[in-house]
Design a protein around this motif. Sequence first.
Motif, PDB file in Angstrom:
ATOM      1  N   SER A 218       0.830  -1.208   0.000  1.00  0.00           N
ATOM      2  CA  SER A 218       0.000   0.000   0.000  1.00  0.00           C
ATOM      3  C   SER A 218       0.862   1.254   0.000  1.00  0.00           C
ATOM      4  CB  SER A 218      -0.919   0.001   1.226  1.00  0.00           C
ATOM      5  OG  SER A 218      -1.840  -1.068   1.166  1.00  0.00           O
ATOM      6  N   ALA A 219       1.897   1.273   0.832  1.00  0.00           N
ATOM      7  CA  ALA A 219       2.774   2.441   0.904  1.00  0.00           C
ATOM      8  C   ALA A 219       3.511   2.652  -0.411  1.00  0.00           C
ATOM      9  CB  ALA A 219       3.765   2.277   2.058  1.00  0.00           C
ATOM     10  N   CYS A 220       3.962   1.565  -1.013  1.00  0.00           N
ATOM     11  CA  CYS A 220       4.714   1.679  -2.264  1.00  0.00           C
ATOM     12  C   CYS A 220       3.819   2.117  -3.414  1.00  0.00           C
ATOM     13  CB  CYS A 220       5.378   0.344  -2.601  1.00  0.00           C
ATOM     14  SG  CYS A 220       6.751  -0.044  -1.503  1.00  0.00           S
ATOM     15  N   GLN A 221       2.583   1.683  -3.410  1.00  0.00           N
ATOM     16  CA  GLN A 221       1.644   2.131  -4.438  1.00  0.00           C
ATOM     17  C   GLN A 221       1.397   3.629  -4.303  1.00  0.00           C
ATOM     18  OE1 GLN A 221      -2.206   0.265  -4.341  1.00  0.00           O
ATOM     19  NE2 GLN A 221      -2.774   1.010  -6.352  1.00  0.00           N
ATOM     20  N   ALA A 222       1.287   4.090  -3.071  1.00  0.00           N
ATOM     21  CA  ALA A 222       1.018   5.511  -2.840  1.00  0.00           C
ATOM     22  C   ALA A 222       2.195   6.400  -3.222  1.00  0.00           C
ATOM     23  CB  ALA A 222       0.659   5.740  -1.371  1.00  0.00           C
ATOM     24  N   GLU A 223       3.421   5.880  -3.082  1.00  0.00           N
ATOM     25  CA  GLU A 223       4.599   6.730  -3.289  1.00  0.00           C
ATOM     26  C   GLU A 223       5.432   6.328  -4.497  1.00  0.00           C
ATOM     27  OE1 GLU A 223       6.780   7.851   0.134  1.00  0.00           O
ATOM     28  OE2 GLU A 223       5.007   8.060   1.392  1.00  0.00           O
ATOM     29  N   GLY A 224       4.957   5.362  -5.280  1.00  0.00           N
ATOM     30  CA  GLY A 224       5.646   4.991  -6.512  1.00  0.00           C
ATOM     31  C   GLY A 224       7.004   4.368  -6.289  1.00  0.00           C
ATOM     32  N   LEU A 225       7.083   3.387  -5.380  1.00  0.00           N
ATOM     33  CA  LEU A 225       8.369   2.807  -4.998  1.00  0.00           C
ATOM     34  C   LEU A 225       8.611   1.416  -5.571  1.00  0.00           C
ATOM     35  CD1 LEU A 225       8.507   3.863  -1.238  1.00  0.00           C
ATOM     36  CD2 LEU A 225       9.193   5.155  -3.276  1.00  0.00           C
ATOM     37  N   GLY A 226       7.653   0.856  -6.303  1.00  0.00           N
ATOM     38  CA  GLY A 226       7.845  -0.454  -6.893  1.00  0.00           C
ATOM     39  C   GLY A 226       7.602  -1.587  -5.917  1.00  0.00           C
ATOM     40  N   THR A 227       7.941  -2.802  -6.345  1.00  0.00           N
ATOM     41  CA  THR A 227       7.637  -3.997  -5.553  1.00  0.00           C
ATOM     42  C   THR A 227       8.805  -4.472  -4.694  1.00  0.00           C
ATOM     43  OG1 THR A 227       8.237  -5.418  -7.410  1.00  0.00           O
ATOM     44  CG2 THR A 227       5.908  -4.794  -7.207  1.00  0.00           C
ATOM     45  N   THR A 228       9.997  -3.948  -4.926  1.00  0.00           N
ATOM     46  CA  THR A 228      11.167  -4.324  -4.123  1.00  0.00           C
ATOM     47  C   THR A 228      11.841  -3.059  -3.580  1.00  0.00           C
ATOM     48  OG1 THR A 228      12.532  -4.399  -6.130  1.00  0.00           O
ATOM     49  CG2 THR A 228      11.575  -6.493  -5.350  1.00  0.00           C
ATOM     50  N   PRO A 229      11.124  -2.310  -2.757  1.00  0.00           N
ATOM     51  CA  PRO A 229      11.637  -0.993  -2.340  1.00  0.00           C
ATOM     52  C   PRO A 229      12.858  -1.046  -1.443  1.00  0.00           C
ATOM     53  CG  PRO A 229       9.718  -1.590  -1.056  1.00  0.00           C
ATOM     54  CD  PRO A 229       9.838  -2.626  -2.131  1.00  0.00           C
ATOM     55  N   PHE A 230      13.119  -2.213  -0.819  1.00  0.00           N
ATOM     56  CA  PHE A 230      14.225  -2.304   0.133  1.00  0.00           C
ATOM     57  C   PHE A 230      15.375  -3.173  -0.369  1.00  0.00           C
ATOM     58  CE2 PHE A 230      10.197  -2.017   2.642  1.00  0.00           C
ATOM     59  CZ  PHE A 230      10.284  -0.650   2.886  1.00  0.00           C
ATOM     60  N   THR A 231      15.062  -4.243  -1.068  1.00  0.00           N
ATOM     61  CA  THR A 231      16.128  -5.138  -1.516  1.00  0.00           C
ATOM     62  C   THR A 231      16.679  -4.765  -2.881  1.00  0.00           C
ATOM     63  OG1 THR A 231      14.523  -6.698  -2.466  1.00  0.00           O
ATOM     64  CG2 THR A 231      15.194  -7.050  -0.155  1.00  0.00           C
ATOM     65  N   GLN A 232      15.854  -4.180  -3.741  1.00  0.00           N
ATOM     66  CA  GLN A 232      16.290  -3.709  -5.056  1.00  0.00           C
ATOM     67  C   GLN A 232      15.578  -2.386  -5.348  1.00  0.00           C
ATOM     68  OE1 GLN A 232      15.285  -7.248  -7.467  1.00  0.00           O
ATOM     69  NE2 GLN A 232      17.478  -7.616  -7.678  1.00  0.00           N
ATOM     70  N   PRO A 233      15.943  -1.348  -4.623  1.00  0.00           N
ATOM     71  CA  PRO A 233      15.178  -0.102  -4.706  1.00  0.00           C
ATOM     72  C   PRO A 233      15.448   0.694  -5.967  1.00  0.00           C
ATOM     73  CG  PRO A 233      17.054   0.179  -3.257  1.00  0.00           C
ATOM     74  CD  PRO A 233      17.027  -1.279  -3.640  1.00  0.00           C
ATOM     75  N   HIS A 234      14.445   1.490  -6.356  1.00  0.00           N
ATOM     76  CA  HIS A 234      14.633   2.498  -7.390  1.00  0.00           C
ATOM     77  C   HIS A 234      14.034   3.803  -6.888  1.00  0.00           C
ATOM     78  CE1 HIS A 234      10.400   2.546  -8.584  1.00  0.00           C
ATOM     79  NE2 HIS A 234      10.428   1.224  -8.707  1.00  0.00           N
ATOM     80  N   LEU A 235      14.346   4.894  -7.557  1.00  0.00           N
ATOM     81  CA  LEU A 235      13.851   6.188  -7.132  1.00  0.00           C
ATOM     82  C   LEU A 235      12.335   6.248  -7.233  1.00  0.00           C
ATOM     83  CD1 LEU A 235      16.460   8.522  -8.860  1.00  0.00           C
ATOM     84  CD2 LEU A 235      16.436   7.759  -6.460  1.00  0.00           C
ATOM     85  N   ALA A 236      11.734   7.056  -6.391  1.00  0.00           N
ATOM     86  CA  ALA A 236      10.280   7.204  -6.398  1.00  0.00           C
ATOM     87  C   ALA A 236       9.822   7.770  -7.724  1.00  0.00           C
ATOM     88  CB  ALA A 236       9.843   8.134  -5.260  1.00  0.00           C
ATOM     89  N   TYR A 237       8.717   7.221  -8.231  1.00  0.00           N
ATOM     90  CA  TYR A 237       8.133   7.738  -9.477  1.00  0.00           C
ATOM     91  C   TYR A 237       6.619   7.767  -9.339  1.00  0.00           C
ATOM     92  CZ  TYR A 237       6.941   8.601 -14.292  1.00  0.00           C
ATOM     93  OH  TYR A 237       6.445   9.180 -15.414  1.00  0.00           O
ATOM     94  N   PRO A 238       5.982   8.927  -9.501  1.00  0.00           N
ATOM     95  CA  PRO A 238       6.610  10.223  -9.790  1.00  0.00           C
ATOM     96  C   PRO A 238       7.366  10.764  -8.584  1.00  0.00           C
ATOM     97  CG  PRO A 238       4.271  10.505  -9.384  1.00  0.00           C
ATOM     98  CD  PRO A 238       4.516   9.033  -9.390  1.00  0.00           C
ATOM     99  N   PRO A 239       8.355  11.633  -8.801  1.00  0.00           N
ATOM    100  CA  PRO A 239       9.190  12.102  -7.701  1.00  0.00           C
ATOM    101  C   PRO A 239       8.473  13.028  -6.738  1.00  0.00           C
ATOM    102  CG  PRO A 239       9.798  13.194  -9.739  1.00  0.00           C
ATOM    103  CD  PRO A 239       8.838  12.115 -10.108  1.00  0.00           C
ATOM    104  N   GLU A 240       7.361  13.596  -7.142  1.00  0.00           N
ATOM    105  CA  GLU A 240       6.584  14.409  -6.209  1.00  0.00           C
ATOM    106  C   GLU A 240       5.120  14.106  -6.440  1.00  0.00           C
ATOM    107  OE1 GLU A 240       7.230  16.123  -9.911  1.00  0.00           O
ATOM    108  OE2 GLU A 240       8.739  16.365  -8.374  1.00  0.00           O
ATOM    109  N   GLY A 241       4.305  14.401  -5.455  1.00  0.00           N
ATOM    110  CA  GLY A 241       2.896  14.065  -5.570  1.00  0.00           C
ATOM    111  C   GLY A 241       2.648  12.624  -5.201  1.00  0.00           C
ATOM    112  N   SER A 242       1.506  12.122  -5.545  1.00  0.00           N
ATOM    113  CA  SER A 242       1.124  10.761  -5.201  1.00  0.00           C
ATOM    114  C   SER A 242       0.986   9.930  -6.454  1.00  0.00           C
ATOM    115  CB  SER A 242      -0.211  10.760  -4.441  1.00  0.00           C
ATOM    116  OG  SER A 242      -0.635   9.442  -4.181  1.00  0.00           O
TER     117      SER A 242
END
Length: 244
Positions: A218-242
């Motif tokens: 849920s948190a990753c969907q809200a902030e655009g962090l993908g499915t592996t935010p901790f083990t294989q992270p990528h930058l937030a997309y979009p970088p601002e907003g929700s």
Amino acid sequence: MTDLYRLHYAPDNASLVIRLALEEMGLPYETALVDRRAGAQHGAAYRALNPGGLIPVLETPDGAIFETAAILLWLGDRHPDTGLVSTVTSPLRAAFLKWLFFASNTLHADLRMLFYPRKYIGDDLTQQGQLQATLRDRLQTHLHSLETAAADQPELFIAAADSHDTNRPTALTLYLACMMRWMALYPSNSDRSWFRLADTPHLARLLAQLETRASTSSACQAEGLGTTPFTQPHLAYPPEGSAI
């Protein structure tokens, strides 16, 4: 506002720790974007909530709270059945508080200096590089200490299991997972090869478990962090907003 919390956030900022906690605890909350690109964190309205101009702020029935560890501790004490923090009568309480404030006052503080050396040592690039080199060494030492703690006292990182949930994370895990994510990603123009998740296998296992949680999804969907935010992270997309 009675039972509803309002989280002032920006994607992939320290507010992510609090969003994960609120999701994990199943508490109702709403969000208010702090537009960092427009400098909203420095405006009078936001400074009235947090005079330091830092993110996050959580508005609660007891007033606005800032400082990530303070918010986590307040939430955990107000909702003790969620397992977010060790309860005041738990024999784990002293050790839990010790490591929670180590994460906040030592690990997080060193990360801020690594990410923003100019704020701490000025404009000289050579001095900034020397400071960052020292901080990278310090951070490796901090991670080793936390790896040892996770091996010796896993109950500080995973709440007491029940028949329905054996991998319920504590606030310490949520906080640490976000900071390890940032170590892998930031600062984008600096050496990040010093950070290797494989060097801390107990912590790596906690991060992988956290990625399977509905709260993380849920948190990753809200902030655009993908499915592996901790083990294989990528930058937030979009970088601002929700993202939703």
